[in-house]
Design an enzyme around this catalytic site. Structure first.
Site, PDB file in Angstrom:
ATOM      1  N   ALA A 121     -10.219  -4.718  16.322  1.00 35.57           N
ATOM      2  CA  ALA A 121      -9.863  -6.106  16.647  1.00 35.57           C
ATOM      3  C   ALA A 121      -8.732  -6.607  15.746  1.00 35.57           C
ATOM      4  CB  ALA A 121     -11.095  -6.997  16.494  1.00 35.57           C
ATOM      5  N   LYS A 149      -6.387  -4.886  14.353  1.00 38.51           N
ATOM      6  CA  LYS A 149      -5.113  -4.247  14.695  1.00 38.51           C
ATOM      7  C   LYS A 149      -4.581  -4.777  16.037  1.00 38.51           C
ATOM      8  CE  LYS A 149      -4.733  -1.484  11.067  1.00 38.51           C
ATOM      9  NZ  LYS A 149      -3.689  -1.660  10.047  1.00 38.51           N
ATOM     10  N   GLY A 164       0.816  -1.216   0.000  1.00 43.02           N
ATOM     11  CA  GLY A 164       0.000   0.000   0.000  1.00 43.02           C
ATOM     12  C   GLY A 164       0.846   1.259   0.000  1.00 43.02           C
ATOM     13  N   ALA A 165       1.831   1.300  -0.919  1.00 47.06           N
ATOM     14  CA  ALA A 165       2.785   2.420  -0.887  1.00 47.06           C
ATOM     15  C   ALA A 165       2.473   3.501  -1.918  1.00 47.06           C
ATOM     16  CB  ALA A 165       4.203   1.890  -1.085  1.00 47.06           C
ATOM     17  N   SER A 166       1.324   3.405  -2.580  1.00 49.22           N
ATOM     18  CA  SER A 166       1.023   4.413  -3.603  1.00 49.22           C
ATOM     19  C   SER A 166       0.522   5.709  -2.996  1.00 49.22           C
ATOM     20  CB  SER A 166      -0.030   3.871  -4.579  1.00 49.22           C
ATOM     21  OG  SER A 166      -1.193   3.470  -3.884  1.00 49.22           O
ATOM     22  N   ARG A 167      -0.048   5.631  -1.791  1.00 51.93           N
ATOM     23  CA  ARG A 167      -0.657   6.816  -1.182  1.00 51.93           C
ATOM     24  C   ARG A 167      -0.367   6.822   0.321  1.00 51.93           C
ATOM     25  NH1 ARG A 167      -5.944   6.397  -0.951  1.00 51.93           N
ATOM     26  NH2 ARG A 167      -6.215   4.263  -1.682  1.00 51.93           N
ATOM     27  N   TYR A 178     -12.060  -3.362  12.733  1.00 54.98           N
ATOM     28  CA  TYR A 178     -10.775  -2.665  12.517  1.00 54.98           C
ATOM     29  C   TYR A 178      -9.932  -2.713  13.801  1.00 54.98           C
ATOM     30  CZ  TYR A 178      -7.499   1.080  11.293  1.00 54.98           C
ATOM     31  OH  TYR A 178      -6.355   1.810  11.034  1.00 54.98           O
ATOM     32  N   SER A 187      -2.700   0.530  14.760  1.00 54.09           N
ATOM     33  CA  SER A 187      -3.519   1.729  14.970  1.00 54.09           C
ATOM     34  C   SER A 187      -3.770   1.951  16.457  1.00 54.09           C
ATOM     35  CB  SER A 187      -4.862   1.548  14.267  1.00 54.09           C
ATOM     36  OG  SER A 187      -5.731   2.601  14.608  1.00 54.09           O
ATOM     37  N   ASN A 216       2.021  -2.225   5.497  1.00 49.67           N
ATOM     38  CA  ASN A 216       1.322  -0.949   5.711  1.00 49.67           C
ATOM     39  C   ASN A 216      -0.133  -0.980   5.238  1.00 49.67           C
ATOM     40  OD1 ASN A 216       1.004   2.124   5.838  1.00 49.67           O
ATOM     41  ND2 ASN A 216       0.771   1.688   3.646  1.00 49.67           N
TER      42      ASN A 216
HETATM   43  N1  LIG Z   1      -4.800   7.357   8.167  1.00 55.78           N
HETATM   44  C1  LIG Z   1      -5.018   7.130   9.463  1.00 55.78           C
HETATM   45  O1  LIG Z   1      -5.614   7.950  10.189  1.00 55.78           O
HETATM   46  C2  LIG Z   1      -4.510   5.863  10.108  1.00 55.78           C
HETATM   47  C3  LIG Z   1      -4.531   5.756  11.509  1.00 55.78           C
HETATM   48  C4  LIG Z   1      -4.068   4.604  12.116  1.00 55.78           C
HETATM   49  C5  LIG Z   1      -3.596   3.565  11.337  1.00 55.78           C
HETATM   50  N2  LIG Z   1      -3.585   3.671   9.987  1.00 55.78           N
HETATM   51  C6  LIG Z   1      -3.079   2.533   9.212  1.00 55.78           C
HETATM   52  O2  LIG Z   1      -2.051   2.965   8.346  1.00 55.78           O
HETATM   53  C7  LIG Z   1      -2.026   2.164   7.169  1.00 55.78           C
HETATM   54  C8  LIG Z   1      -2.042   3.053   5.931  1.00 55.78           C
HETATM   55  O3  LIG Z   1      -3.177   3.878   6.001  1.00 55.78           O
HETATM   56  P1  LIG Z   1      -3.366   5.162   5.036  1.00 55.78           P
HETATM   57  O4  LIG Z   1      -4.254   6.105   5.782  1.00 55.78           O
HETATM   58  O5  LIG Z   1      -2.040   5.634   4.554  1.00 55.78           O
HETATM   59  O6  LIG Z   1      -4.209   4.492   3.851  1.00 55.78           O
HETATM   60  P2  LIG Z   1      -4.722   5.101   2.471  1.00 55.78           P
HETATM   61  O7  LIG Z   1      -4.338   6.536   2.338  1.00 55.78           O
HETATM   62  O8  LIG Z   1      -6.157   4.714   2.391  1.00 55.78           O
HETATM   63  O9  LIG Z   1      -3.866   4.258   1.407  1.00 55.78           O
HETATM   64  C9  LIG Z   1      -4.063   2.878   1.368  1.00 55.78           C
HETATM   65  C10 LIG Z   1      -2.971   2.240   0.540  1.00 55.78           C
HETATM   66  O10 LIG Z   1      -3.107   0.830   0.689  1.00 55.78           O
HETATM   67  C11 LIG Z   1      -3.307   0.258  -0.599  1.00 55.78           C
HETATM   68  N3  LIG Z   1      -4.178  -0.909  -0.446  1.00 55.78           N
HETATM   69  C12 LIG Z   1      -5.375  -0.999   0.180  1.00 55.78           C
HETATM   70  N4  LIG Z   1      -5.832  -2.266   0.110  1.00 55.78           N
HETATM   71  C13 LIG Z   1      -4.895  -2.977  -0.573  1.00 55.78           C
HETATM   72  C14 LIG Z   1      -4.790  -4.323  -0.985  1.00 55.78           C
HETATM   73  N5  LIG Z   1      -5.745  -5.207  -0.713  1.00 55.78           N
HETATM   74  N6  LIG Z   1      -3.684  -4.704  -1.674  1.00 55.78           N
HETATM   75  C15 LIG Z   1      -2.693  -3.834  -1.966  1.00 55.78           C
HETATM   76  N7  LIG Z   1      -2.734  -2.531  -1.593  1.00 55.78           N
HETATM   77  C16 LIG Z   1      -3.824  -2.122  -0.907  1.00 55.78           C
HETATM   78  C17 LIG Z   1      -3.875   1.364  -1.467  1.00 55.78           C
HETATM   79  O11 LIG Z   1      -3.614   1.086  -2.855  1.00 55.78           O
HETATM   80  P3  LIG Z   1      -4.692   1.518  -4.026  1.00 55.78           P
HETATM   81  O12 LIG Z   1      -4.852   3.008  -3.899  1.00 55.78           O
HETATM   82  O13 LIG Z   1      -4.065   1.101  -5.288  1.00 55.78           O
HETATM   83  O14 LIG Z   1      -5.954   0.782  -3.683  1.00 55.78           O
HETATM   84  C18 LIG Z   1      -3.067   2.547  -0.927  1.00 55.78           C
HETATM   85  O15 LIG Z   1      -1.758   2.546  -1.475  1.00 55.78           O
HETATM   86  C19 LIG Z   1      -3.241   1.226   7.289  1.00 55.78           C
HETATM   87  O16 LIG Z   1      -2.827  -0.034   7.780  1.00 55.78           O
HETATM   88  C20 LIG Z   1      -4.123   1.914   8.314  1.00 55.78           C
HETATM   89  O17 LIG Z   1      -4.955   0.999   9.005  1.00 55.78           O
HETATM   90  C21 LIG Z   1      -4.032   4.804   9.347  1.00 55.78           C
END
Ligand SMILES: NC(=O)c1ccc[n+]([C@@H]2O[C@H](COP(=O)([O-])OP(=O)(O)OC[C@H]3O[C@@H](n4cnc5c(N)ncnc54)[C@H](OP(=O)(O)O)[C@@H]3O)[C@@H](O)[C@H]2O)c1
Length: 253
Positions: A160, A162, A13-16, A158, A145, A89
């Site tokens: 659970a 994590k 999940g490194a694109s965004r 979610y 998380s 990630n």
């Molecule tokens: N943002 C927050 O507030 C927050 C807080 C606590 C924990 N986290 C954790 O941090 C991590 C990253 O979160 P984020 O907010 O950066 O997420 P995000 O902005 O929604 O980006 C998600 C990334 O994961 C990829 N992805 C999702 N499902 C996938 C799959 N099945 N296979 C391959 N790639 C997948 C997406 O690719 P595509 O775009 O190509 O689908 C995208 O690159 C997650 O584990 C999340 O639970 C986030």
């Protein structure tokens, strides 16, 4: 700085969002980055273009699919010859409010969330660890998380998933240390990414900003910094640690 020179890191999940910031941080330290993404090729290509260095590559695989998990790790090892660091990630977060949901929706929210947030991480960690055992060790860092500790009232799957990820990582830290593989977890609070902004109404956002004495969300780069620390050479003895990056919004003892 070249702290990760010639190290290969796979970031799911490194694109965004946090994954993208982590890719940038590793590339700035000399690592070769395997950028995994699921669907958004345009975003993944932009992330790749922005990285310093020439040796990074894109890997489009859905980590919730077991065949694709094996293809992903296999292709990364084939491309770079070695995998030194795995960053788990990618994660999903689905609303499923117990007050207003059907049995089917509740059940599928649990299945889908666990498929990506736990089972995929377990399987990718197995594939990476079995490779690392034969190649002098490595690092596995997973993104959990704050919700694992303080509860997620409308997204219990979610929270659970994590919490289970934390427990699994700590078990693996014990088992894998004799193999020179060190396992860590970073547990962010709300972080300024698509995942956070998509799920919040303006009122929720305002309330959320009040949770932290910093009166702001985390930036993805701040989470990336903690991931880099756990993957670094001198953090070996921190294996099994869960680092909070939540702006003192939830303090556990
Ligand atoms: N943002 C927050 O507030 C927050 C807080 C606590 C924990 N986290 C954790 O941090 C991590 C990253 O979160 P984020 O907010 O950066 O997420 P995000 O902005 O929604 O980006 C998600 C990334 O994961 C990829 N992805 C999702 N499902 C996938 C799959 N099945 N296979 C391959 N790639 C997948 C997406 O690719 P595509 O775009 O190509 O689908 C995208 O690159 C997650 O584990 C999340 O639970 C986030």
């Amino acid at each position: 700085m070249n702290n990760f020179k010639n190290k290969t890191v796979l970031i799911t999940g490194a694109s965004r969002g946090i994954g993208k910031a982590t890719a940038q941080a590793f590339a700035e330290q000399g690592a070769k980055v395997a950028i995994n993404f699921r669907s958004n090729r345009k975003a993944a290509e932009e992330t790749l273009r922005a990285l310093p260095g020439e040796e990074h590559a894109l890997f489009q695989y859905d980590i919730s699919n077991e065949d694709e998990q094996q293809q992903l790790v296999g292709e990364v090892i084939k491309h770079f010859g070695i995998l030194d660091i795995l960053v788990n990630n990618a994660g999903i977060s689905i609303e499923h409010d117990i007050e207003s949901i059907s049995f089917e929706e509740w059940s599928s929210a649990f299945k889908d969330t666990f498929q990506t947030n736990l089972f995929a991480v377990a399987n990718l960690s197995l594939l990476a660890a079995q490779h690392m055992m034969k190649h002098g060790g490595g690092r596995i860092v997973s993104v959990s998380s704050r919700g694992a500790f303080r509860g997620e009232p409308t997204k219990p799957a979610y929270g659970a998933s994590k919490a289970a990820l934390n427990a699994m990582s700590q078990s693996l830290a014990k088992k894998l240390a004799p193999h020179g593989i060190y396992v860590g977890v970073v547990a962010p609070g709300f972080t300024e990414t698509d995942m956070a902004s998509k799920t919040l109404t303006p009122v929720e956002r305002e309330n959320l900003l009040r949770e932290s004495p910093f009166k702001r969300m985390a930036q993805p780069e701040e989470v990336a910094h903690a991931i880099l620390f756990l993957a670094s050479e001198k953090a070996a003895y921190s294996s099994g640690t869960i680092i909070d990056v939540n702006g003192a919004s939830y303090l556990r003892s």
